[in-house]
Enzyme design. Structure first.
Site, PDB file in Angstrom:
ATOM      1  N   ASP A 159       7.974  46.679  42.886  1.00 19.80           N
ATOM      2  CA  ASP A 159       6.599  47.129  42.786  1.00 19.80           C
ATOM      3  C   ASP A 159       6.500  48.609  43.168  1.00 19.80           C
ATOM      4  OD1 ASP A 159       3.721  46.329  42.541  1.00 19.80           O
ATOM      5  OD2 ASP A 159       3.679  46.988  44.634  1.00 19.80           O
ATOM      6  N   GLU A 163       8.971  49.147  38.472  1.00 20.03           N
ATOM      7  CA  GLU A 163       7.641  49.557  38.031  1.00 20.03           C
ATOM      8  C   GLU A 163       7.636  51.057  38.314  1.00 20.03           C
ATOM      9  OE1 GLU A 163       3.003  48.208  38.616  1.00 20.03           O
ATOM     10  OE2 GLU A 163       4.178  48.521  40.407  1.00 20.03           O
TER      11      GLU A 163
END
Lengths: 704, 114
Positions: free
Chosen positions: A350, A387
């Site tokens: 993330d 990401e």
């Protein structure tokens, strides 16, 4: 009788027998006769081990770790004769309180071990905690003797993966899931047959590291319902699976349950990727709670401004100091642990751009953490997926430091495909890049199409159904007057905002969903499907459902019946991808040794219209030798019409003896929209054009 | 919490009847009582109908006994396992290692057929 002399205690504190511990491994380790506790702090002046009976609010005993047991900055002690099923442990650390210098020691706090392998305190999801508990997230001891038999991470080639992103609780929490343990790892295990039927071979779980669903929990101003930290993008402990997601959480057996889930997924040929959040922790900024890192070594674990405040590149209050060597080691230890001890197949990071920032926040050209992970021998076969952006404005899609290992969530794929589908002008050149595995992003650097994780929807943003049912987000239920969530959705409501009885609008929405699924499964790169998109799951226009423990997030399994044709379409598209290696290229065609080509067409064969006004494109995927010298491999053709009227697409010629067969035509309704791979419908022998409906796609197979 | 352990023999098969809670406190005792009963090529039934709670440590003792039995070419069957315990065993993957029977009689039949 134990024969090693170091199996025996040398010291004693209030009846507890002790001896000097070993500094590594960090954390708590079961050793003969006792438990080895080891924890590091650079600036602590003393460290006390605090033991509790499970769940008790006052400690059983506090054992100051003798100064002579400290090696460097590691405090380590073996405590003998503990009933390790009934014990919880934490630490108190003394040290300077000097925020300007980065120190926030507070000996009144009991601190969670950053290496805790199981964490109590939130054993049952949503059970209101005792807010006065001096130690809310409580480290526990575990057995690490799970019987994996012959299991091992599957090592499926990236190019062959079809990823399915899901939330461990949402997947089976709805009553329609009809599982014995709704909303748990066990529930997910019970739904493995569904995943197999759909055909996905990898699940990507939204965060399952222990988090606190009650972090920032609050009543919904409209409904009064509790709003939670539901998605869990806020880690309390990086080494512990979320207990509240385990049916056996109340028994403290979440570790075994999760391992059994992994083993069963593997036995069914399904990989498991974890969404890991190393960009920040659950401690927030200077106003947040002191749970662990802040009280152990604030200056080590967090990126701090020169004044000692928290940098906020994560948008969540603090930023983990990932390129400090101690933190980097923790991240590496953590991932190695999940790969080795839990047989995890890969990780999705993330806001991974943060992991490439130096301790002062500047992006580094050669970030040591990313390099360490890429070259680590234990992680060598794990998928590493970034990401590739952060909340501080760093956007690295196409330029994330990859070391030949890292793949990326391709945000440009999402945006370009959405814009083409809704009929934006000028999108055809970008569409061509995305279909080919984004060579504009991953070709020049030789990263190849598998660097691109292709997705049109993910947990962030609209579901696929909502993408074609809403022009605007509708996040009122989040209690922020619809201010939260992204505004650049590139969505189109097909004429009516939200639910409607208009059959034409509903038919168009179904077609748009099928168009999207077809493009996703026909693109080079690695497709990722969001949980429920295969059956038209809606979040009623909410594009940021991070706080809802209700049917905004839960998978409503009755959709499987109501939208059986969508499910059927998704299933056949996945099967088609599996059937045709042409769709699963390891390298960009035209830039490699691959003996196959993308050949562009449009409404005119061999002549694609790249002009800004164009809304059509077609392509043929063909081995160069197809139809020659005994090579009878199929040729694939896809026509994409984002224009609102039907257009005849002139079909390219096939090798002699080949004939076009219709696999999919989204303009038709079920059962004529798609056929089982191998059972496609032959076109007329001399048919040289195909009328592609408005806002529809067609997939043909040419074969003898 | 103490547990009660009784040993008997039926049709030449050792039956260990356990009652109480098997947890980190009682598991080591159970292990040391039952391990010596495992014989080469022998069969053993653990009647757990009276067990009301089984912790992680308890499940591990069961698995250890099973492993020891297999190492001696023997067999172990569990009888009368409470539904909640059986469920925990299923979810955590322990259950599939064992022969499980509803009652001691059924366990006897199963072991004698094997």
């Amino acid at each position: 009788m134990d024969t090693r002399i170091d199996f025996y205690p040398t010291h004693e504190h209030q009846g507890y027998k002790l001896r000097p511990g070993r500094p590594v491994p960090f954390g708590a380790t079961l050793v003969p006769g006792g438990v080895n506790f080891a924890i590091c702090s650079r600036y602590a002046t003393s460290c006390t081990l605090v033991l509790f009976e499970k769940g008790a609010s006052t400690p059983l005993v506090e054992i100051p770790i003798p100064e002579v047991f400290r090696i460097g900055n590691a405090w380590c002690v073996v405590v003998f004769d503990l009933d390790y099923e009934r014990i919880e442990y934490g630490y108190r650390m003394e040290g300077p309180w000097d925020p300007r210098a980065g120190h926030r020691f507070d000996a009144s706090k009991i601190l969670l071990d950053p290496y805790a392998k199981a964490i109590g305190g939130r054993d049952v999801w949503g059970q209101p905690p005792d807010w006065s508990d001096p130690y809310p997230h409580r480290a526990r001891l575990i057995f690490e003797d799970f019987d994996w038999e012959d299991d091992r991470p599957l090592e499926t080639p990236l190019a062959d993966l079809v990823i399915y992103e899901l939330h461990a609780r949402s997947f089976t929490r709805h009553s329609s899931a009809s599982v014995k343990h709704p909303g748990t790892y066990a529930g997910l295990m019970a739904k493995i047959p569904y995943l197999k039927e759909l055909g996905v071979n990898c699940v990507e779980l939204m965060p399952i590291f222990e988090f606190d669903e009650f972090e920032n929990s609050r009543p919904n101003p409209v409904t009064g319902e509790t709003m939670y930290n539901y998605w869990g993008y806020s880690t309390v402990g990086f080494f512990a699976p979320k207990a509240g997601y385990a049916a056996t959480g109340p028994l403290g057996m979440q570790v075994d349950e999760f391992k059994n889930l992994v083993k069963e997924l593997h036995r069914n040929g399904i990989e498991i990727i974890l969404d890991v959040v190393f960009n920040h922790t659950a401690e927030g900024n200077e106003h947040g709670p002191t749970l662990s890192f802040r009280g152990i070594d604030n200056q080590t674990y967090y990126m701090l401004t020169p004044e000692g405040y928290y940098f906020n590149f994560s948008g969540c209050g603090n930023t983990l100091n990932c390129n400090n060597p101690v933190v980097r080691m923790m991240v590496l230890d953590c991932l190695r642990y999940w790969a080795a001890e839990y047989h995890i197949d890969g990780f999705r990071f993330d806001l991974a751009a943060i992991l490439g920032r130096d301790p002062w926040g500047a992006p580094m050209p050669n970030p040591p953490l990313l390099e360490s992970l890429a070259f680590d021998p234990i992680l060598a076969k794990c998928k590493l997926i970034a990401e590739a952006w952060d909340a501080g404005g760093l956007y690295q899609v196409g330029s994330f430091p990859a070391y030949g290992r890292w793949a990326e969530w391709n945000g440009k794929y999402r945006d370009d495909i959405r814009r083409f589908l809704k009929g934006d002008e000028g999108m055809v050149p970008a569409l061509a890049q995305r279909l080919q595995g984004s060579p504009d992003l991953y070709g020049w650097n030789r990263r190849g199409p598998t660097a691109s994780i292709n997705f049109i929807t993910c947990h962030d943003g609209f579901t696929l159904y909502d993408l074609f049912a809403y022009n605007h987000k509708h996040n009122e239920a989040n209690g922020e007057q619809n201010r939260d969530g992204g505004d650049d959705n590139h969505s189109w409501n097909c004429g009516v905002e939200g639910e409607t009885d208009n059959p034409d609008v509903n038919a168009l929405r179904q077609r748009m969903i099928k168009n999207a699924l077809a493009i996703l499964l026909m693109s080079h790169g690695v497709p990722m499907i969001l949980m429920g998109d295969e059956v038209g799951r809606t979040q009623r226009g909410n594009n940021n459902t991070y706080c809802h423990d209700n049917d905004l997030n839960w998978f409503d399994w009755s959709l499987l019946e109501r939208n059986a044709d969508l499910f059927h379409f998704a299933r056949q598209m996945i099967a088609f991808r599996k059937t045709h290696p042409l769709l699963r290229a390891r390298e960009h065609l035209g830039m490699s040794t691959a003996q196959a080509d993308f050949i562009w067409h449009g409404v005119h064969a061999w002549n694609a219209d790249w002009s800004p006004g164009s809304r059509t494109l077609a392509f043929m995927l063909r081995e160069r030798q197809a139809g020659q010298g005994g090579n009878t491999n199929p040729v694939l053709y896809m026509a994409l019409n984002a224009y609102w009227d039907a257009l005849p697409f002139h079909l390219p010629e096939l090798p002699i003896n080949y004939r076009w067969h219709l696999f999919a035509n989204t303009a038709l309704s079920s059962p004529h929209d798609i056929y089982e791979p191998g059972h496609e419908i032959p076109l007329e022998p001399y048919q040289d054009s195909f009328l592609v409906g408005g806002r529809a796609v067609v997939v043909l197979v040419g074969r003898p | 919490m103490a547990i009660q352990v009784e040993v008997s023999t039926r049709n030449g098969i050792t039956v260990v009847t356990v009652a109480g809670e098997i947890d980190g406190g009682s598991a080591p005792g159970l292990q040391s009582q039952v391990l010596p009963l495992l014989q080469q090529n022998g069969a053993l039934i653990l009647d757990l109908a009276g067990v009301t709670y089984m912790s992680s440590a308890g499940l591990r003792v069961l698995l250890l006994l099973y492993r020891q039995a297999v190492a001696r070419n023997g067999r172990v069957a569990l009888a009368g396992v409470a539904e909640t315990i059986k469920d925990t065993m299923a979810v955590t993957g322990f259950l599939k290692f064992f022969t499980v029977a509803g009652t001691v009689d059924e366990a006897l039949t199963t072991l004698q057929q094997a």
